[in-house]
Design a protein around this motif. Structure first.
Motif, PDB file in Angstrom:
ATOM      1  N   ALA A  70       0.848  -1.192   0.000  1.00 65.35           N
ATOM      2  CA  ALA A  70       0.000   0.000   0.000  1.00 65.35           C
ATOM      3  C   ALA A  70       0.885   1.244   0.000  1.00 65.35           C
ATOM      4  N   LYS A  71       0.478   2.236  -0.742  1.00 64.24           N
ATOM      5  CA  LYS A  71       1.201   3.512  -0.749  1.00 64.24           C
ATOM      6  C   LYS A  71       0.831   4.275   0.522  1.00 64.24           C
ATOM      7  N   LYS A  72       1.834   4.743   1.218  1.00 65.66           N
ATOM      8  CA  LYS A  72       1.586   5.434   2.495  1.00 65.66           C
ATOM      9  C   LYS A  72       1.571   6.948   2.294  1.00 65.66           C
ATOM     10  N   ILE A  73       0.522   7.578   2.823  1.00 65.42           N
ATOM     11  CA  ILE A  73       0.421   9.037   2.798  1.00 65.42           C
ATOM     12  C   ILE A  73       0.411   9.527   4.245  1.00 65.42           C
ATOM     13  N   LEU A  74       1.307  10.451   4.557  1.00 66.38           N
ATOM     14  CA  LEU A  74       1.331  11.071   5.884  1.00 66.38           C
ATOM     15  C   LEU A  74       0.838  12.510   5.748  1.00 66.38           C
ATOM     16  N   ILE A  75      -0.238  12.812   6.483  1.00 61.46           N
ATOM     17  CA  ILE A  75      -0.811  14.162   6.488  1.00 61.46           C
ATOM     18  C   ILE A  75      -0.309  14.889   7.735  1.00 61.46           C
ATOM     19  N   VAL A  76       0.356  16.017   7.541  1.00 62.18           N
ATOM     20  CA  VAL A  76       0.861  16.810   8.665  1.00 62.18           C
ATOM     21  C   VAL A  76       0.079  18.126   8.688  1.00 62.18           C
ATOM     22  N   GLU A  77      -0.896  18.201   9.590  1.00 62.87           N
ATOM     23  CA  GLU A  77      -1.815  19.346   9.648  1.00 62.87           C
ATOM     24  C   GLU A  77      -2.337  19.489  11.069  1.00 62.87           C
ATOM     25  N   ASP A  78      -2.199  20.693  11.660  1.00 60.95           N
ATOM     26  CA  ASP A  78      -2.589  20.865  13.056  1.00 60.95           C
ATOM     27  C   ASP A  78      -4.037  21.323  13.244  1.00 60.95           C
ATOM     28  N   THR A 100      -1.774  10.430  10.147  1.00 62.48           N
ATOM     29  CA  THR A 100      -1.828  11.871  10.403  1.00 62.48           C
ATOM     30  C   THR A 100      -0.978  12.227  11.615  1.00 62.48           C
ATOM     31  N   CYS A 101      -0.477  13.451  11.616  1.00 65.57           N
ATOM     32  CA  CYS A 101       0.154  14.019  12.800  1.00 65.57           C
ATOM     33  C   CYS A 101       0.025  15.532  12.722  1.00 65.57           C
ATOM     34  N   VAL A 102       0.292  16.221  13.833  1.00 66.00           N
ATOM     35  CA  VAL A 102       0.000  17.654  13.882  1.00 66.00           C
ATOM     36  C   VAL A 102       1.235  18.558  13.838  1.00 66.00           C
ATOM     37  N   GLY A 103       2.401  18.040  14.215  1.00 66.35           N
ATOM     38  CA  GLY A 103       3.594  18.893  14.291  1.00 66.35           C
ATOM     39  C   GLY A 103       4.757  18.363  13.491  1.00 66.35           C
ATOM     40  N   LEU A 119       3.932  12.939   1.350  1.00 70.71           N
ATOM     41  CA  LEU A 119       3.736  13.777   2.533  1.00 70.71           C
ATOM     42  C   LEU A 119       2.868  14.963   2.139  1.00 70.71           C
ATOM     43  N   ILE A 120       1.717  15.126   2.815  1.00 70.46           N
ATOM     44  CA  ILE A 120       0.900  16.329   2.651  1.00 70.46           C
ATOM     45  C   ILE A 120       1.270  17.219   3.818  1.00 70.46           C
ATOM     46  N   LEU A 121       1.951  18.313   3.547  1.00 71.60           N
ATOM     47  CA  LEU A 121       2.645  19.062   4.591  1.00 71.60           C
ATOM     48  C   LEU A 121       2.172  20.511   4.700  1.00 71.60           C
ATOM     49  N   ASP A 122       1.498  20.811   5.815  1.00 69.49           N
ATOM     50  CA  ASP A 122       1.119  22.200   6.075  1.00 69.49           C
ATOM     51  C   ASP A 122       2.383  22.966   6.463  1.00 69.49           C
ATOM     52  N   ILE A 123       2.523  24.177   5.941  1.00 76.67           N
ATOM     53  CA  ILE A 123       3.724  24.969   6.223  1.00 76.67           C
ATOM     54  C   ILE A 123       3.687  25.550   7.635  1.00 76.67           C
ATOM     55  N   ARG A 124       2.499  25.972   8.098  1.00 77.53           N
ATOM     56  CA  ARG A 124       2.371  26.572   9.436  1.00 77.53           C
ATOM     57  C   ARG A 124       1.959  25.503  10.431  1.00 77.53           C
ATOM     58  N   ILE A 125       2.920  24.752  10.942  1.00 75.56           N
ATOM     59  CA  ILE A 125       2.648  23.718  11.941  1.00 75.56           C
ATOM     60  C   ILE A 125       3.532  23.955  13.157  1.00 75.56           C
TER      61      ILE A 125
END
Length: 199
Positions: A70-78, A100-103, A119-125
């Motif tokens: 399975a392809k793994k996607i990590l969402i980083v969003e607070d 998912t993770c927040v920081g 990686l789906i990466l929010d810039i402001r974390i």
């Protein structure tokens, strides 16, 4: 067969896949037969394409689960609401696992244990911001293959925008265009378009 993936294996996992003792794998690495990288903690990690290349060179049977995972996607969003929306957007993709993770620090620790493909990466974390996470990942040969899609709720300074343009694989401004984001993830993970169900 060319396999490019950020999936990594411990020497114990390689031993199991090759049907040999753990010490044999360490021997292969020490003699330069099997390419491996050292983590900051001194542990050896073997990239999937290096393992498959090694097994092909020595005519070893390659277990199907090595190349079909399975392809793994990590969402980083607070922001919990945005995180839920991202999960709803990406869940319909075929053959993906979402985490998912927040920081930023939490993300780097998770990636160190089990590198995602995307990686789906929010810039402001919190902790370590998204730009720093991106810099860390792109500075290591072990994590450089990870695809990165950056997202931000605010316009970025010119320097940050320039950095992401050359180091990330995509960038989206909030509010997020969910269909475009899903299409970008599908393209980066090389997933079948026809298998995606709209939600």
């Amino acid at each position: 067969m060319t396999i490019i993936s950020s999936r990594t294996f411990t020497t114990f996992e390689v031993a199991k896949a090759c049907g040999v003792f753990h010490t044999t794998v360490i021997n292969w690495v020490n003699k330069g037969k099997l390419k491996a990288h050292c983590t900051p903690g001194g542990h050896r990690r073997i990239l999937l394409h290096d393992l498959v290349d090694f097994m092909n060179r020595f005519a070893m049977p390659i277990p199907s689960d090595l190349t079909q995972h399975a392809k793994k996607i990590l969402i980083v969003e607070d922001n919990p609401a945005v995180q839920r929306m991202l999960k709803r957007t990406l869940e319909p993709l075929p053959g993906v696992e979402l985490q998912t993770c927040v920081g930023g620090l939490e993300a780097l620790m998770a990636i160190g244990k089990d590198a995602p493909d995307l990686l789906i990466l929010d810039i402001r974390i919190p902790q370590v911001n998204g730009l720093e996470v991106c810099k860390v990942l792109k500075s290591s040969e072990l994590t450089r293959p990870i695809k990165i899609v950056a997202i931000s709720g605010e316009p970025l300074p010119a320097e940050a925008a320039s950095f992401l343009k050359s180091h990330a694989d995509g960038f989206f401004q909030k509010p997020l265009p969910t269909a475009e984001l899903r299409a970008k993830a599908r393209e980066l993970l090389e997933l079948e378009e026809t298998a995606v169900q709209s939600r």
